[in-house]
Design an enzyme around this catalytic site. Structure first.
Site, mmCIF file in Angstrom:
data_model
loop_
_atom_site.group_PDB
_atom_site.id
_atom_site.type_symbol
_atom_site.label_atom_id
_atom_site.label_comp_id
_atom_site.label_asym_id
_atom_site.label_seq_id
_atom_site.Cartn_x
_atom_site.Cartn_y
_atom_site.Cartn_z
ATOM 1 N N ARG A 60 1.475 -12.262 -0.314
ATOM 2 C CA ARG A 60 0.336 -12.610 0.278
ATOM 3 C C ARG A 60 -0.410 -13.517 -0.375
ATOM 4 N NH1 ARG A 60 -2.053 -8.221 3.711
ATOM 5 N NH2 ARG A 60 -0.440 -6.720 3.503
ATOM 6 N N LYS A 65 -9.678 -2.017 1.877
ATOM 7 C CA LYS A 65 -9.436 -0.771 2.609
ATOM 8 C C LYS A 65 -10.004 0.455 2.058
ATOM 9 C CE LYS A 65 -6.277 -3.265 5.097
ATOM 10 N NZ LYS A 65 -6.496 -3.602 6.501
ATOM 11 N N ASP A 105 -9.805 -9.091 9.602
ATOM 12 C CA ASP A 105 -9.138 -7.592 9.014
ATOM 13 C C ASP A 105 -10.297 -6.486 9.353
ATOM 14 O OD1 ASP A 105 -6.967 -6.376 8.107
ATOM 15 O OD2 ASP A 105 -8.209 -6.105 6.224
ATOM 16 N N ARG A 136 0.884 -1.103 0.014
ATOM 17 C CA ARG A 136 0.082 -0.023 -0.042
ATOM 18 C C ARG A 136 0.932 1.201 0.026
ATOM 19 N NH1 ARG A 136 -2.016 0.952 4.305
ATOM 20 N NH2 ARG A 136 -1.408 -0.641 5.746
ATOM 21 N N SER A 189 -0.586 -3.450 11.880
ATOM 22 C CA SER A 189 0.107 -4.612 11.231
ATOM 23 C C SER A 189 1.307 -5.161 12.036
ATOM 24 C CB SER A 189 0.531 -4.327 9.819
ATOM 25 O OG SER A 189 1.237 -3.206 9.799
ATOM 26 N N CYS A 233 1.189 -7.461 14.182
ATOM 27 C CA CYS A 233 0.950 -7.501 15.590
ATOM 28 C C CYS A 233 0.114 -8.892 15.909
ATOM 29 C CB CYS A 233 0.206 -6.213 16.514
ATOM 30 S SG CYS A 233 1.389 -4.796 16.624
ATOM 31 N N TYR A 239 -0.864 -3.657 -7.042
ATOM 32 C CA TYR A 239 -0.858 -4.279 -5.937
ATOM 33 C C TYR A 239 -2.354 -4.475 -4.999
ATOM 34 C CZ TYR A 239 -0.470 -5.260 -0.831
ATOM 35 O OH TYR A 239 -0.351 -5.864 0.131
ATOM 36 N N HIS A 294 -10.958 -1.526 11.541
ATOM 37 C CA HIS A 294 -9.951 -2.502 11.298
ATOM 38 C C HIS A 294 -9.772 -3.310 12.196
ATOM 39 C CE1 HIS A 294 -5.440 -2.673 9.805
ATOM 40 N NE2 HIS A 294 -6.134 -3.579 9.366
#
Ligand code: OXD
Ligand code: MN
Length: 588
Positions: free
Chosen positions: A372, A208, A279, A71, A250, A252, A199, A228
């Protein structure tokens, strides 16, 4: 052939067609036959590589351009009419100026290409929670990925009917020019424009862009919330399932927590965990005054490296069929995929994420760190029976978390909703050496929404406060930190499945079944309130994990004040009062 007579849609599609000038326009009906035809077309051009049908049925490898692998927050814009409505955490440009700039870039961008029209739904088609979008794109990768991540096709157009209530999305890979790459949201026009990227996070517009940035704005106007957050169901030995939402920046462990496998001692007693989402959560107030959550997505767009049979067997299992892998290692011996952290056996005869010969002996990474998998949610062995539920699941607890070596204790509970909003607003995470080379730099990421909030973060906090007033039975709000370290820098808490020990206390607190002590931060468990059976953690370590270092927290308060200052009078008075109260308690 157009699949709808809805003039709001056909007129817009015609306008965009005139702008990007594709050779032809194809409407996506959602049928497997059409998707299969597109996969074959993409295989012929190398956009998709078909993987071993026996080992990975229905799976494909895709490589994005090496300059286009993540991103791009610096090129992501919120174009509301007034800059103050985007706020200090978003890039902003005047909408007219931005449209002009983008129209120049889009002019003829699809010449010689096909433009696909993808009708998609965020949420179960036809449910009260669902919101619809149309994405126009010149990428087959986007079409087949949207078919995994969302519900697509004719049924969505039927659900939209003749209404104008849908989100417009225009995506073109254009030239993949990073200098002209823009991910732009026009919240006042319900429009998203993404150009010069291929991407996923920039181009799968349902995720998102729509489900967080645009939806957060819709939620503010319509009394709901787009967050989120993962959604996890925890089934206790009595067979009762209680639900938590969790917001983490992210790296975590959000996907790991969403797909948690209980420790053995818990499994033996009958504990089970169920994934509703990993997510994004859309949250609404139910008639019962509780907060109800749905996962608007239909798949997982997960980070591959580090996903293993040990760290997250459920995520790994989800990728075993009908999955698209992006920027991972291609094992040429058996035409499968590999990434760092999958196992200790990197393939010998392989290509790295760029498609170059690779055998790991030069020390280079084979998979891109942000490689991914795009996997259907129904593949996940622990997918919740409520995943498709139209009204969603009732949320008992909201858990905020970050990566903090010293400050935040393992867990604490906020005193009430407003205090919980404060706890979410001060979320921060320390960068790791692996990620940046600089250890321990604190990055503020309120509610893990800093890159995803579609409007002024100060107004967003106010919206949280206002929602609390409308909830007669709000979830309790907690903060966790799985990443406290000892003097030597070793993690003190085992994490992964053992996190259920903390979640158990959290849920018991929500039903008045567990004790706590009051500290400066809120309520914390006494060491005996957390079940350590089989964890290898001593009561002494647990006590250490729960300590509050007042000096560090006073320093933290100074950082919070500095962060808050940029929001000026948009900072809700409730949060200003909370920071004063915390500082006063710490200074006692
Ligand atoms: C993210 C993601 O970047 O979920 O947060 O992809
Ligand atoms: Mn995310």
């Amino acid at each position: 052939m157009k699949l709808t007579d809805n003039v709001h849609i056909t007129k817009w599609v015609d306008e965009m067609t005139a702008l990007v000038k594709p050779e032809k326009v194809v409407w996506i009906d959602g049928s497997e036959a059409q998707l299969e035809e597109l996969r074959h077309e993409a295989m012929a051009t190398g956009e998709l590589i078909k993987l071993n049908e026996e080992k990975l049925p229905g799976c494909y490898l895709h490589r994005s351009d090496p300059n286009d692998v993540a991103r791009v927050e610096g090129r992501t814009f919120i174009c509301s009419k007034r800059q103050e409505d985007a706020g200090p955490t978003n890039n902003w440009m005047d909408p007219q100026e931005m449209y002009k700039k983008l129209y120049e870039i889009y002019d003829g961008a699809m010449a010689g290409r096909t433009m696909y029209v993808i009708p998609y739904s965020m949420g179960v088609v036809g449910s009260d929670f669902a919101k619809y979008g149309i994405e126009l794109t010149d990428s087959i990768y986007v079409v087949v990925s949207m078919a995994i991540m969302t519900r697509i096709g004719k049924a969505v157009l039927d659900a939209i009917g003749d209404s104008a209530d849908y989100i417009k999305g225009l995506h073109s890979k254009a030239e993949l020019d990073p200098e002209k790459r823009y991910i732009v949201h026009f919240p006042e026009d319900n429009t998203i424009m993404s150009v010069n990227s291929g991407y996923g996070g920039n181009v799968l517009l349902g995720k998102k862009c729509f489900a967080l940035r645009i939806a957060s704005t819709l939620g503010r106007n319509e009394d709901w919330m787009a967050e989120h957050m993962l959604i996890l169901g925890v089934e206790n030995p009595q067979g009762e399932v209680r639900y938590v939402c969790g917001a983490f920046p992210s790296a975590c462990g959000k996907t790991n927590l969403a797909m948690l496998i209980p420790p053995e001692a818990y499994r033996e007693k009958g504990w089970k965990c169920w994934t509703v989402g990993d997510d994004i959560a859309w949250l609404r107030i139910g008639e019962d005054g509780r907060l109800w959550a749905v996962n608007p997505e239909n798949g997982f767009f997960g980070v591959a490296p580090g996903t293993s049979a040990k760290s997250n067997p459920n995520a790994l299992a989800a990728t075993k069929k009908n999955t698209i892998f992006t920027n991972v290692v291609h094992n040429l011996d058996d035409n499968t995929v590999w990434w760092e952290g999958m196992d200790k056996n990197p393939p010998k005869n392989a290509e790295n994420w760029k498609g170059e010969p690779w055998d790991c002996t030069d020390g280079s990474k084979g998979a891109h760190p942000n490689s991914r998998f795009t996997a259907p949610a129904i593949n996940c062995p622990c997918i919740s029976s409520e995943f498709e539920s139209k009204q969603g699941v009732p949320i008992s607890a909201i858990i905020f978390g970050g990566r903090r070596a010293k400050t935040a204790p393992l867990v604490y509970q906020s005193r009430n909703w407003d205090h919980g909003v404060f706890v979410g607003s001060i979320m921060a995470s320390e960068t790791t050496a692996a990620a940046t080379g600089q250890v321990g730099v604190v990055r503020r990421d309120p509610m893990a929404m800093r890159p995803f909030c579609g409007y002024n973060m100060g107004d967003y906090w106010q919206h949280w406060i206002d929602m609390g007033k409308k909830l007669s039975n709000p979830p309790k709000i907690f903060n966790v930190n799985w990443f406290r370290t000892d003097e030597q820098g070793n993690f003190e808490w085992p994490g992964f499945g053992d996190n259920l020990r903390v979640v158990e206390w959290v849920l018991r607190r929500c039903f008045d079944e567990a004790g706590a002590v009051e500290t400066e931060l809120g309520y914390e468990p006494k060491a005996e309130d957390i079940n350590l059976d089989g964890s290898g953690v001593t009561a002494e370590t647990l006590e250490d994990l729960l300590k509050v270092d007042k000096k560090l927290w006073l320093e933290e308060c100074a950082g919070i004040r500095e962060y808050y200052a940029q929001f000026g009078d948009k900072l809700p008075k409730e949060l200003a009062e909370e920071i004063d109260a915390l500082e006063a308690k710490l200074s006692e």
